[in-house]
Each structure stands twice: as C-alpha cells, then as structure tokens.
Design an enzyme around this catalytic site. Structure first.
Site, PDB file in Angstrom:
ATOM      1  CB  SER A 121      69.951  -5.431  44.152  1.00  0.00           C
ATOM      2  OG  SER A 121      70.763  -4.595  44.730  1.00  0.00           O
ATOM      3  CG  HIS A 122      74.000  -6.167  43.607  1.00  0.00           C
ATOM      4  ND1 HIS A 122      73.071  -6.217  44.591  1.00  0.00           N
ATOM      5  CD2 HIS A 122      74.778  -7.576  43.714  1.00  0.00           C
ATOM      6  CE1 HIS A 122      73.159  -7.232  45.480  1.00  0.00           C
ATOM      7  NE2 HIS A 122      74.143  -8.151  44.686  1.00  0.00           N
ATOM      8  CG  ASP A 292      72.536  -1.017  43.176  1.00  0.00           C
ATOM      9  OD1 ASP A 292      72.247  -0.115  43.479  1.00  0.00           O
ATOM     10  OD2 ASP A 292      72.109  -2.164  43.836  1.00  0.00           O
ATOM     11  CG  ASP A 294      67.990  -1.498  43.528  1.00  0.00           C
ATOM     12  OD1 ASP A 294      69.256  -1.737  43.444  1.00  0.00           O
ATOM     13  OD2 ASP A 294      67.424  -1.710  44.545  1.00  0.00           O
ATOM     14  CG  ASP A 296      69.679  -0.241  46.849  1.00  0.00           C
ATOM     15  OD1 ASP A 296      70.403  -0.716  45.961  1.00  0.00           O
ATOM     16  OD2 ASP A 296      68.970  -1.192  47.572  1.00  0.00           O
ATOM     17  NE  ARG A 297      74.125  -4.138  47.108  1.00  0.00           N
ATOM     18  CZ  ARG A 297      74.978  -4.957  47.252  1.00  0.00           C
ATOM     19  NH1 ARG A 297      76.008  -5.255  46.585  1.00  0.00           N
ATOM     20  NH2 ARG A 297      74.134  -5.945  48.081  1.00  0.00           N
ATOM     21  CB  THR A 361      73.422  -8.552  56.734  1.00  0.00           C
ATOM     22  OG1 THR A 361      74.816  -8.910  57.345  1.00  0.00           O
ATOM     23  CG2 THR A 361      73.576  -8.280  55.407  1.00  0.00           C
ATOM     24  CD  GLU A 380      73.915  -3.630  55.053  1.00  0.00           C
ATOM     25  OE1 GLU A 380      73.452  -4.698  55.546  1.00  0.00           O
ATOM     26  OE2 GLU A 380      72.813  -3.511  53.899  1.00  0.00           O
ATOM     27  CB  SER A 382      77.003  -5.144  50.970  1.00  0.00           C
ATOM     28  OG  SER A 382      76.118  -4.383  51.643  1.00  0.00           O
ATOM     29  CE  LYS A 393      71.819  -1.398  49.772  1.00  0.00           C
ATOM     30  NZ  LYS A 393      71.317  -2.658  50.350  1.00  0.00           N
TER      31      LYS A 393
HETATM   32  C1  G1P Z   1      73.651  -8.448  50.461  1.00  0.00           C
HETATM   33  C2  G1P Z   1      74.677  -7.430  51.371  1.00  0.00           C
HETATM   34  C3  G1P Z   1      73.724  -6.773  52.205  1.00  0.00           C
HETATM   35  C4  G1P Z   1      72.647  -5.953  51.693  1.00  0.00           C
HETATM   36  C5  G1P Z   1      71.778  -6.871  50.721  1.00  0.00           C
HETATM   37  C6  G1P Z   1      70.818  -5.936  49.854  1.00  0.00           C
HETATM   38  O1  G1P Z   1      72.970  -9.299  51.053  1.00  0.00           O
HETATM   39  O2  G1P Z   1      75.410  -8.387  51.893  1.00  0.00           O
HETATM   40  O3  G1P Z   1      74.538  -5.923  53.124  1.00  0.00           O
HETATM   41  O4  G1P Z   1      71.847  -5.244  52.489  1.00  0.00           O
HETATM   42  O5  G1P Z   1      72.817  -7.596  49.748  1.00  0.00           O
HETATM   43  O6  G1P Z   1      71.565  -5.030  49.159  1.00  0.00           O
HETATM   44  P1  G1P Z   1      73.354 -10.848  51.411  1.00  0.00           P
HETATM   45  O7  G1P Z   1      73.413 -11.560  49.975  1.00  0.00           O
HETATM   46  O8  G1P Z   1      74.678 -11.018  51.930  1.00  0.00           O
HETATM   47  O9  G1P Z   1      72.186 -11.533  52.402  1.00  0.00           O
HETATM   48 ZN    ZN Z   2      70.600  -2.456  45.117  1.00  0.00          ZN
END
Ligand code: G1P
Ligand code: ZN
Length: 566
Positions: A121-122, A292, A294, A296-297, A361, A380, A382, A393
């Site tokens: 992800s990020h 981000d 991938d 999705d954010r 979450t 969310e 985030s 997302k």
């Molecule tokens: C984090 C974010 C959550 C999101 C996830 C994946 O997870 O808080 O909202 O769905 O990344 O992108 P966390 O590290 O808090 O478990």
């Molecule tokens: Zn991501």
C-alpha cells in the site's frame, strides 16, 4: 504453446509462525519474502489451499501489483503455483501492474474466483522497504476474517507446496499465452491485459465523462494537480484524466510507477505529499489530489492547499451524492464508516434518513454489506473512500466523485466544505500515529487501558483540562456483529465516548511490518456556527492531553511525540 508438457512438482517445506494476514493482507519487510526459504511459496500455497479444490479446478484468478521492487519475481512464482494448483486461467496486468481498485473491478468482471494483489500500500518499497501479499475473494474484496484465519491456520502446519518451476510468463506482451502441463488435459492459460482499460470502462458508466471533460478542458475549465507519487495510479491518471478528459499534461505528476516510489513514502497525507501541498499553496490550481502506492487511497486538496479531512470527504460525497450519475440509477442503499472515522457521515445519514453502519477498521467489512445490497458509499479516516461498484476503496473514483460535485456546484472545494459544516456542524478530527514502537510496550498499554476503562467507576468520571470538562458517557473495546452473517469481530479498538459526542479511540495497527504502531484518534463535534473555523489541533488539545495522561503513551514507548499527525 510449449513443445513438451511442463513438470508439476510437489516440494517439501516447513511452516513459519508469523504469516497471519493483518488488516489488509500479509505485510513484511521485503527481505523477509525475498530471503527466508520458501516464505513466499508457503504463503501463496496457503492462499490456494484455502480455496476448495473443486472451486479451484479450472478457475480464473486475477493477479496485479503496484509495481514495487520484487513485484515481477513474485508474479512469476504465483503463476507457477497457480498452474500447479489447478487454476485454469490467470489474468495479469501488463508488466505485472494493476491498481488495487482495478484488480477488484477485473475480478468481478472476469468472474474470477479471486485475486492476489502485491502491494504494501502506502509503505515504502525497495530491498529495504516493505512488500505485501493480499488475497481478494470472488466479490472483488479483501478476504473476510474467516478466510484469512484459515490461511493463517494452514500456514502453521504447511508441509509441501505445488509448483511448475519451468513455467515462464512474458509479462510485457498483451494477449493470451497457453501452457501444456504434465497430466492435465486442458492447457493452462495466462492473459496479459491492459491494466487501465476494463477499469476505465466501469468509470465511464459511473460518471458523466462529457461533464467532466467540460470541467477540465472546456472554456471555463478549472486547473487540477494530481500526484501519483510514483505509484500504480500514474498510468490511470494519464489515460483517464489527461488523454480522455483533456486535462493538460502539467496536471499530472510523478506518473511513472517506480520500484522504490522515488525513495519516498507513497502515502497521500500532508507530510508525505508535502510537495503537492506546497504547489497547491501557490494558488495556481483549484483542485489537488494524491494517491498511494496501490491507488486505493486519496487525499483531496482545494485551492491554496485547503485540506479536506478524509472523514469529511466521505460526508461531502454523501451529501452531494446525486451529482454522481451512478447513484441516480442505483439509489442510495446505505452509508458506512469505520469506527475510528469521525461521525461527520452520521450527520448526513441522519438528515437524509439513510442507514449508517459503523464497522471495524479495514475495507473487508464493507464488502459484506455491499454484497447484501445494503451499502452504497463508505469511507475511512485513513484516506479511503469508495462505493459498491467494486469492493475496494478507490483513489481515482474519489477524485472523479469530487470533480462531479465541482462540475454541478461550480464552487470551490473550500466553499463546498464550509457550506457543509454550516449545514451539518463540524467534526474536528485528528489522528496521532506512533510507528514502530516496542510491541510488548504497546500491547501492555492497551491491556492496561482496557482494564481501566472497563472499571465500572470509569463511566461518569469527569476530566478537567483548563476550562474544559469532559464526562465519560461510555467506554468499551469495540466489537462488531456483521448484520448480514452475524460474524462477530472483537477487540477492534478502545473507545472512550464523552457526553456531547467527543471521542478518544486507541487502536493497534494491523498493517505494520515491524514492531507495533499505536493509533490515537480524536473526534469532537461542533455545531456553533461561530466556532467552525478553528485549527483542529487547538480545538482538540484538551482531549489530546486526556488521552496522553490516561494511556501514558509517551512514558511507555519512550517517545516524546507521534511520528505522524493527521
Ligand atoms: C490502515 C488504516 C485502515 C485501512 C488499512 C488499509 O490499517 O488504518 O483504515 O483500511 O490501513 O489501507 P491499520 O494499520 O490501522 O490496521
Ligand atoms: Zn493502499
């Protein structure tokens, strides 16, 4: 077609104790996947073994990744193992690249049994960065807990894995490749597809591209700036926003996916996307967004760098939902937000009499509601926003949704946001992250906190900081019972709710690749029209003080401040 059939081998292996998928798949330092013997093979085998053999035989699977370092090597291994595990067809984005929302979309369109997404992800990429493997099921969404638990159980006892070691796919050429396997009647096929095409087709049906084109390149067009942060979204932005909707070339930056994201965190927030924030401050652009790794954010900015808090973003989309043609056709079935997300969306749900769900979450909880036709729009805190057209997302969807609102309302982002606060009140919001703290210290802090807040005397307790008083109205460890199938998810974060609706929430992250990350979320509602335009950090300072005192987070972790404040 190869001349002689490819060998299918079953090789011995031994289990690892730490392959429990987190909030969003298995994330580890890249070198763990790269150098621990069979670490990668074990986990992939467990994904396949979690699918009933009868369902797996001859099925279609989708594979995509955000292009980070190690992506292509892992894809070759997945294909070799998919073939050996009875999968009939694998659909892969060209060069192994496909955004998370696009994978979700392609799984649904190709009637696949699921998909594997390679991304952390990020988080940063590269040999010293992170790597991740995520399994999505046939609905296109992240595997539900029952499935990830099964994968974890399998990973603790795995003894062998199946593989076709000689199979090699050409990831660069779009089209079909067939392979004959030993002892199989039907050839195994791989389809390399354009990663954007099918996804772009879906967006064309959701939004009015003619209206968006007019907004971005018509006579009265606005100026936008999109930062793909060298993640997977670059090709999508170029194709959809620039080529198709006519936004000029300078409106899209960092659009070439890089294995190490240019050495940065591909994380669309005020800190890691500070270049975009600075550029926006110049006032040259009316709308800005970042994505981000991938895709999705998303982070949404207005002119002069006006920041739209993600909890507010989903609320604005909800309040203006019929600016998006898709919802005019489907109607609105329900709204949802994760528990730590502010209650801004609840205000819109209440006003519009639309059902609101509060889930744990992670996107997977939304999937079940969407599958049951109960949920249309969710988000969310985030930086995640999305709708039921897929089960992930979607950063680009969020941008097109915002642009659709701008096209109808012809107001600035800031005016839309401030109008919203005037109508619904404002949820001041902040999140503190303490990253890579000692795991034991974090777990102990959560246990002690839970003990403290579950004491009966805690309810009703009054905290005084300066002039302000906060009385505890309720406190618990958030538990969720899925309204569709009744599955119960416990231990989803500690909530302290005060009279008047202010909240303090503590959670341990489920996506970290090392140590622990403590998240502290603070939310406070204000409806006084004269108090809507303050700095959230000032408004929330007292609640922060209470949270730090109660948890002793700094003393316990040896930190003097959070790593990131949003
Ligand atoms: C984090 C974010 C959550 C999101 C996830 C994946 O997870 O808080 O909202 O769905 O990344 O992108 P966390 O590290 O808090 O478990
Ligand atoms: Zn991501």
């Amino acid at each position: 077609m190869n001349d002689s059939p490819l060998q299918v081998l079953t090789l011995p292996t031994s289990p690892y104790p730490d392959q429990r998928p987190g909030t969003n798949g298995l994330k580890k330092k890249t070198h763990v996947f790269q150098s621990k013997k069979n670490y990668l093979h074990n986990f992939i085998q467990c994904i396949f073994s979690s699918i009933d053999l009868r369902d797996r035989q001859g099925s279609t699977m989708v594979v995509g990744g955000d292009g980070r370092y190690f992506n292509s090597t892992v894809i070759q291994v997945i294909v070799q193992m998919a073939a050996a595990n009875g999968v009939g067809r694998v659909v892969i984005g060209q060069n192994g690249i496909m955004s998370t929302p696009a994978v979700s979309c392609v799984i649904r369109k190709s009637k696949a049994i699921g998909g594997i997404i390679l991304t952390a992800s990020h988080n940063p990429g590269g040999p010293d960065g992170d790597f991740g493997i995520k399994f999505n099921t046939a609905n296109g969404g992240p595997a539900p807990e029952a499935v990830t638990n099964k994968i974890f159980q399998l990973s603790r006892t795995i003894e062998e894995f199946a593989i076709c070691p000689e199979l090699r796919v050409d990831l660069g050429t779009i089209g079909k490749q067939s392979f004959d396997l030993e002892n199989k009647f039907k050839p195994f096929t791989v389809e390399i597809v354009d990663p954007v095409e099918s996804y772009a087709n879906s967006l064309r049906n959701i939004f009015d591209f003619a209206v968006l084109k007019e907004l971005l390149s018509g006579d009265n067009h606005i100026q936008i700036r999109l930062d793909a942060m060298h993640g997977v979204t670059g090709p999508y932005v170029k194709k959809i926003l620039c080529e198709e909707l006519g936004s000029p070339a300078n409106s899209a930056i960092n659009c070439v996916p890089l294995e190490n994201f240019g050495g940065r965190h591909p994380d669309p927030n005020l800190i890691y996307a500070s270049d975009l924030v600075e550029t926006m401050k110049s006032g040259q652009y009316d709308f800005g967004a970042a994505f981000d790794g991938d895709g999705d954010r998303n982070m949404i900015l207005g002119k002069h760098g006006f920041f739209v808090n993600p909890s507010d973003s989903v609320a604005v989309l909800a309040a203006n939902i019929f600016c998006i043609p898709y919802f005019q056709h489907t109607g609105v079935r329900g709204f949802a937000r994760s528990m730590p997300t502010s209650a801004a969306l609840d205000m819109v749900a209440r006003a519009t009499k639309i059902q609101l769900y509060e889930t744990p979450t992670g996107w997977r909880f939304f999937g079940s509601l969407m599958d049951a036709g109960r949920l249309s729009l969710c988000g969310e805190e985030s930086f995640g926003t999305g709708s039921d057209y897929i089960r992930e997302k979607d950063g680009l969807w969020a941008v097109l949704a915002w642009l659709s609102i701008l096209a109808v309302r012809r107001q600035s982002v800031e005016d839309i946001m401030t109008d919203h606060w005037r109508t619904y009140g404002r949820n001041y919001y902040t999140r503190f992250d303490y990253e890579e703290v000692d795991l034991d210290a974090a777990v102990e802090m959560m246990l002690d906190l839970e003990l403290m807040i579950s004491d009966r005397a805690f309810n009703g307790q009054v905290f005084t900081v300066g002039e302000k008083k906060y009385q505890v109205e309720a406190a618990d460890n958030f538990e969720y019972s899925d309204p569709v199938d009744g599955t119960i998810s416990r231990n989803q974060g500690l909530r302290i709710i005060f009279k008047g609706g202010s909240r303090i929430v503590f959670r341990l992250s489920g996506t970290d690749s090392f140590g622990a990350t403590i998240r502290l979320y603070i939310d406070s509602y204000e409806k006084d029209i004269n108090k809507l335009f303050q700095d959230p950090q000032v408004v929330l300072a007292e609640l922060v003080t209470i949270a730090l005192q109660l948890s002793q987070i700094h003393e316990r972790t040896g930190r003097r401040a959070p790593t990131v404040i949003t």
